[in-house]
Structures are given as structure tokens and as C-alpha cells.
Design a protein around this motif. Structure first.
Motif, PDB file in Angstrom:
ATOM      1  N   LEU A  30      -9.280  -6.079   2.703  1.00  0.00           N
ATOM      2  CA  LEU A  30      -9.624  -4.822   3.375  1.00  0.00           C
ATOM      3  C   LEU A  30      -9.584  -3.668   2.378  1.00  0.00           C
ATOM      4  N   ALA A  71      -9.069  -8.760  13.351  1.00  0.00           N
ATOM      5  CA  ALA A  71      -9.409  -7.331  13.326  1.00  0.00           C
ATOM      6  C   ALA A  71      -9.825  -6.900  11.929  1.00  0.00           C
ATOM      7  N   VAL A  72      -9.122  -7.427  10.922  1.00  0.00           N
ATOM      8  CA  VAL A  72      -9.454  -7.077   9.539  1.00  0.00           C
ATOM      9  C   VAL A  72     -10.865  -7.539   9.192  1.00  0.00           C
ATOM     10  N   ARG A 116      -4.603 -15.127  13.950  1.00  0.00           N
ATOM     11  CA  ARG A 116      -5.270 -14.260  14.918  1.00  0.00           C
ATOM     12  C   ARG A 116      -5.171 -12.777  14.568  1.00  0.00           C
ATOM     13  N   ASN A 117      -4.114 -12.386  13.847  1.00  0.00           N
ATOM     14  CA  ASN A 117      -3.984 -10.972  13.500  1.00  0.00           C
ATOM     15  C   ASN A 117      -5.047 -10.514  12.515  1.00  0.00           C
ATOM     16  N   VAL A 118      -5.605 -11.473  11.784  1.00  0.00           N
ATOM     17  CA  VAL A 118      -6.521 -11.112  10.709  1.00  0.00           C
ATOM     18  C   VAL A 118      -7.936 -10.871  11.241  1.00  0.00           C
ATOM     19  N   ARG A 133      -1.705 -12.863   5.319  1.00  0.00           N
ATOM     20  CA  ARG A 133      -1.803 -11.473   5.770  1.00  0.00           C
ATOM     21  C   ARG A 133      -1.915 -10.514   4.596  1.00  0.00           C
ATOM     22  N   ALA A 135      -5.341 -10.757   3.230  1.00  0.00           N
ATOM     23  CA  ALA A 135      -6.300 -10.121   4.130  1.00  0.00           C
ATOM     24  C   ALA A 135      -6.252  -8.608   3.955  1.00  0.00           C
ATOM     25  N   ALA A 136      -5.036  -8.068   3.815  1.00  0.00           N
ATOM     26  CA  ALA A 136      -4.907  -6.623   3.604  1.00  0.00           C
ATOM     27  C   ALA A 136      -5.570  -6.221   2.290  1.00  0.00           C
ATOM     28  N   TYR A 181      -9.704  -2.851  15.469  1.00  0.00           N
ATOM     29  CA  TYR A 181      -8.430  -3.353  16.001  1.00  0.00           C
ATOM     30  C   TYR A 181      -8.433  -3.279  17.527  1.00  0.00           C
ATOM     31  N   THR A 186     -11.661   1.027  11.191  1.00  0.00           N
ATOM     32  CA  THR A 186     -10.640  -0.019  11.187  1.00  0.00           C
ATOM     33  C   THR A 186      -9.842   0.012  12.488  1.00  0.00           C
ATOM     34  N   VAL A 187      -9.466   1.211  12.902  1.00  0.00           N
ATOM     35  CA  VAL A 187      -8.728   1.344  14.167  1.00  0.00           C
ATOM     36  C   VAL A 187      -9.589   0.840  15.328  1.00  0.00           C
ATOM     37  N   ILE A 211      -1.895  -3.625  12.472  1.00  0.00           N
ATOM     38  CA  ILE A 211      -2.804  -4.731  12.737  1.00  0.00           C
ATOM     39  C   ILE A 211      -2.157  -6.075  12.429  1.00  0.00           C
ATOM     40  N   LEU A 212      -1.479  -6.146  11.278  1.00  0.00           N
ATOM     41  CA  LEU A 212      -1.065  -7.464  10.793  1.00  0.00           C
ATOM     42  C   LEU A 212       0.384  -7.816  11.112  1.00  0.00           C
ATOM     43  N   PHE A 230       0.833  -1.206   0.000  1.00  0.00           N
ATOM     44  CA  PHE A 230       0.000   0.000   0.000  1.00  0.00           C
ATOM     45  C   PHE A 230       0.867   1.254   0.000  1.00  0.00           C
TER      46      PHE A 230
END
Lengths: 319, 223
Positions: B19, B133-134, B129-131, B12, B15-16, B114, B110-111, A314-315, A182
Motif C-alpha cells: 500500500l 481492503a488494502v 481477510r484484513n488485507v 500484514r 500488505a502495508a 475499508y 483507502t478509508v 484496517i489490518l 510507518f
């Protein structure tokens, strides 16, 4: 670490190489664009000839020109050279890298832009004023996006120093970072807007009602114009090298051996040549935007950089 | 940063990108492009699910991935597209004033997601697990799309987007729902899309537009 004197000599050489090859990059862009548009292209060395011609010509000053107008070309070129000095081109870990971090680099660019806008206003012509006001509009939207990109890099590498960050990226090897995808897209859009390329500003024409950069330097001639042109070519090179450094750091020299330095020169040359081809393709494929759509364009750039920062937090943090 | 496997990195990354498609949906004004973006989101979601299946050795997730690909990347977008062509809305654009604020609001959501998910992430031991939040962010962004837009087709896309987010949340937080539930939900979504189609036709017949704001007005009051 090499002897400090050698390191300083190398830093000086690198900066000289940087500012000397900036016109070459501009010439190469023109060449690629001409080929893409089926036109006969001028020589790659044409920008050098233009600069030489302008340096030999007499300076014509407006009667109302103040000291600000006369000194601005030197200030703008000076800030660009300072900015070029802190960016690793061929090798990392030079003494000049420690002088300033990435945030100061953004500050150098802003300082140059400030004086450029003042000079545009100084003579009092309508084109200069319009150019200055537009430049400030673009800058006020592009700078936050650029800083977001810088923050993403600094958070990833835990350092705002460009050289240290690059060293970190080189050591961590090939990692897929969503944040960097990004950020790369956002930073490229910022670079297009800040260096006045299509679709934000057309670098190839004078006397267009929507011109931005050309509007500000319309009253300059001779030596002053040459300095301004050179400074804008260096600015383009700064952004190109910055993108190449952050997102494709491989190949840059980490030790001061002759072989590593030669490899560094070859690597950055190849990366810049490829990046410019990409830029030329983008420029040939897009029409110039209406001025009122530029904020939307920069808003997207800001959003991309912000998404980069968010996806980093986040990631990628706390795994 | 601890070294993580290439597949986990790829999850990841995807996932980004999912988003990002949600943000792009919020920024897109043309109907046809909106539906194409929605299809892309479905396809990315399917690839992510397949990758999660590969990493966690859960063969039944492959079936979910296949279902997602068929339904959300191909069938529903195709159906919506046909509907849009039939209603002659291909070149319809929505007026988006102050969309910059909406996009900043989306970043704030998004924040927020999270922040909400943080305790779960600390307790969880899953690879993905990080995903989480996404996935929550995608649900909230779908809701935002429904709130800020006025055209019925866009609101349906927002609804489907929310469903995508819920499915994604199920995949990354518990490695998918039981197959019976998943099939049931998939069937529900399919039926919903057909019902929406009928609803569009009736809406256009009765108020001559798909702008749902006009439902607030009473006919008697106009005359």
C-alpha cells in the motif's frame, strides 16, 4: 508498588537525570557528526562547558525588550522540564506519569513554542520575526503529524497515558505492527523538523538567511541564551526518548529494584546512543532543503503517520 | 488483540508496504524512479503471495508468486525502462501542483475501500481477510494515478498498478484464481505492455510529446 515517597523521589531523580544528560546527548551528536565528516571532534562534554560559560556571562538586553522577552527563557525551560517529567526514561509507572498523557505532552511542547515565537517577535528585529513566522509554519504542519502518531499509539494500547501504553507494549511481546513502522518513520521526520535539525534547519550556524530556531534566539545573551540552549537540548532528548520508548520499549524497568533500574539506565543509554548515530548519518547524508520544500517534507511525515493510523485500523483491529 | 502467527503478521506487514508503494507512486515525479517503485511493488506482491502460499498450504500459489516476480518485478519494468530510455524520458519530471490534495484524496480512498469491504471481512474466515481492503485500495489508487497524471508512461504504470491490486485481491480473498485464468491475465498484461510501447512511439511521432492532454486539441484548431 513501592512506597509513594520512594516513588516520588525516583520520579524526581529521573527528571533530574533527564535534564542533566540532555547536553551530553547534544555533545554526542556533534561527536558522531565530526567522525562521519572526518573532522577532529570536540569533547562530548563541550555543551556543558558552553552552558557554564554562558551562565557566567552578563545579560545584554535590548532597550525595547519587554517582560515577555525576559521571562520567555524561564517559561520555555519550564515547559521542557515538565514535558521531560512525564516521559518514562528509566522506569515506567512513576507517579509523575499519571499527571499528564501524551496529548498534554504535545501541548507542553506547543506552549513552549508559542512563547519562543512571541519572544522572537518582541524585539522587533527582522530576523526574529522571520524566525517566528517560519517556526509557526513548521509547527502547524508538524503538530498534526505528531498527533496522528500519538493516536496510533493510543489506539494500539487503548490508553493515552505513555506509561500505560509502554506497559502494554512490553507485555504483548514482539509483534510485527505495520502501523508502527510507518509511525516510526513519520515521527522521526517530525522530530527532525521540530528540533531544527538538517535538512529542515541547520543547528550549527548563526546568521544564515534561512535560519529558523537561531533566528528567534538571536537577541538572547548570557544566562538567557544558556537557558534557551539547554531547553532546545532537552527538546531533542524528549523526542529521542519518545521514539526509543514507543518503538523499542524493551529494557525499561517495570519494577523498582536496584538491578532493574540499573538495567533501565543502561538500556536507554544504549538506545539513545544508537538513535543518535542514525540521526547523525541522516544529517550528514542530506543537504539543507529550501524553505519552500519543508511543507512537502512535513506533508510526507503526515502521510506516513496517517498511513500508520489507517493500517492499524484496517489490518490490526477486529481480528 | 488475539495472538496471531508470525507469518500472518508478516503478511500484514508486507500488505502495508505494498500500500505504501502505491502512495509513493502517487508522490513520485521522476519517470525512472516511478518505474523502479513499480518494480518494487511487484516484488513485494510476489513475496506476499509466496507467504500466503506458505500459510495456507496452497502450492499452486508459489507458481503465481513466481509468475508475478518474473513478469511484474522484472520483465515489464525492464521493458518500460528500455522504452523510457529510447524515448529519452529518463530525466523527465511531471509538474505536480496540489499533490498534497491528491495524497489526502488517496488516504480518503483507502478509508472508502475499508468501508466497502467491511461486510466481506465480517463474513469471511480467511487468514488474510484484513488485507482485502488494502488490495481494493491499491486498485483505486492505481485509478487515481491514471486520473491525475498527464504523461502516458505514468498512466501505463497506473494501469499496471490496478492490475497488481486485482491480482492481490484474488490472492487474499480466494487464495488465487484458477491457473488458466491467471496465465491468461499474465499474458494479457505482457501483450498490453508491448502494445503500450508501440502506442508511445506513435504518440510521439504524431504529437511530438507523451502528454495525453494534447490529444484533446485538433490540429486544425491550432493552425
Amino acid at each position: 508498588m513501592a512506597h509513594p515517597l520512594i516513588a516520588w523521589a525516583l520520579a524526581l531523580l529521573q527528571t533530574l537525570l533527564f535534564i542533566a544528560s540532555a547536553p551530553l546527548l547534544a555533545g554526542w551528536i556533534k561527536c558522531v557528526r565530526c567522525v562521519l565528516q572526518n573532522r577532529a571532534s570536540p569533547s562530548v562534554l563541550q555543551p556543558y562547558r558552553d552552558l557554564g560559560k554562558l551562565f557566567r556571562k552578563k545579560v545584554v538586553l535590548a532597550e525595547e525588550a519587554s517582560w515577555l522577552f525576559r521571562s520567555t527563557p524561564y517559561i520555555v525551560l519550564g515547559t521542557m522540564i515538565l514535558a521531560a517529567a512525564v516521559i518514562p526514561l528509566v522506569t515506567v509507572r512513576l507517579p509523575t506519569d499519571a499527571i499528564a498523557d501524551v496529548i498534554v505532552l504535545v501541548g507542553f511542547l506547543a506552549l513552549g513554542r508559542f512563547f519562543l515565537a512571541l519572544a522572537g517577535l518582541d524585539i522587533g528585529t527582522s530576523f526574529g520575526g522571520m524566525g517566528s513566522s517560519r517556526e509557526m509554519m513548521v509547527a502547524s504542519l508538524a503538530e498534526p503529524a505528531m498527533l496522528m502518531a500519538v493516536f496510533t499509539l493510543s489506539m494500539t494500547a487503548s490508553s493515552t497515558n505513555l506509561s500505560t501504553a509502554m506497559h502494554y507494549l512490553l507485555q504483548s511481546g514482539l509483534v510485527l505492527r505495520p502501523a508502527f513502522v510507518f509511525t516510526a518513520a513519520g515521527l522521526m521526520m517530525v522530530a527532525i523538523a521540530e528540533t531544527g535539525r538538517l535538512p529542515v534547519d541547520n543547528p550549527a550556524t548563526h546568521l544564515e538567511l534561512t535560519m529558523i530556531h537561531e533566528g528567534m534566539i538571536l537577541e538572547y545573551s548570557g544566562r538567557h541564551l544558556a537557558l534557551m540552549e539547554w531547553a532546545s537540548e532537552i527538546k531533542l532528548m524528549i523526542y529521542a526518548v519518545l521514539i526509543a520508548d514507543i518503538f523499542l520499549p524493551w529494557g525499561i524497568a517495570t519494577r523498582f529494584t536496584a538491578w532493574a533500574l540499573v538495567m533501565g539506565v543502561v538500556a536507554i543509554g544504549a538506545k539513545l546512543a544508537l538513535l543518535v548515530v542514525l540521526l547523525a548519518v541522516i544529517e550528514s547524508g542530506l543537504a539543507k532543503m529550501r524553505l519552500f520544500r519543508v511543507p512537502e517534507f512535513l506533508n510526507l511525515a503526515f502521510l506516513l503517520c496517517l498511513l500508520g493510523l489507517l493500517s492499524h485500523i484496517i489490518l490490526e483491529v477486529g481480528i | 488483540m488475539v495472538a496471531v502467527g508470525l507469518y500472518t503478521q508478516a503478511i500484514r506487514m508486507l500488505a502495508a508496504l505494498v500500500l505504501f508503494t502505491s502512495f509513493a507512486l502517487l508522490a513520485q515525479t521522476r519517470m525512472a524512479a516511478l518505474i523502479r517503485l513499480f518494480a518494487w511493488q511487484g516484488a513485494l506482491l510476489a513475496v506476499t503471495t509466496a507467504l500466503v502460499a506458505l500459510v495456507t498450504h496452497q502450492p499452486r500459489l508459489y507458481l503465481s508468486a513466481l509468475l508475478t516476480l518474473g513478469l511484474k518485478a522484472l520483465l515489464i519494468p525492464w521493458f518500460l525502462n528500455r522504452l523510457v530510455i529510447r524515448l529519452e524520458l529518463q530525466h523527465e519530471t511531471e509538474d505536480l501542483r496540489g499533490n498534497a490534495m491528491v495524497l489526502l484524496g488517496a488516504a480518503a480512498l483507502t478509508v472508502f475501500s475499508y468501508y466497502v469491504v467491511m461486510p466481506i471481512v465480517e463474513l469471511s474466515t480467511l487468514v488474510t481477510r484484513n488485507v482485502i481492503a488494502v488490495s481494493l485500495a491499491i486498485v483505486l489508487l492505481g485509478m487515481l494515478l491514471i486520473i491525475v497524471r498527464r504523461k502516458a508512461v505514468t498512466q501505463v504504470v497506473g494501469f499496471m498498478c490496478m492490475e497488481n491490486g486485482l491480482f492481490f485481491a484474488a490472492v487474499v480473498s480466494t487464495y488465487g484464481m484458477p491457473m488458466v485464468v491467471e496465465l491468461g491475465v499474465a499474458f494479457d498484461v505482457l501483450v498490453a505492455s508491448i502494445l503500450f510501447g508501440v502506442f508511445f512511439l506513435h504518440l510521439r511521432d504524431s504529437i511530438d510529446s507523451l502528454d495525453v492532454d494534447r490529444l484533446n486539441r485538433l490540429r486544425e484548431a491550432d493552425e
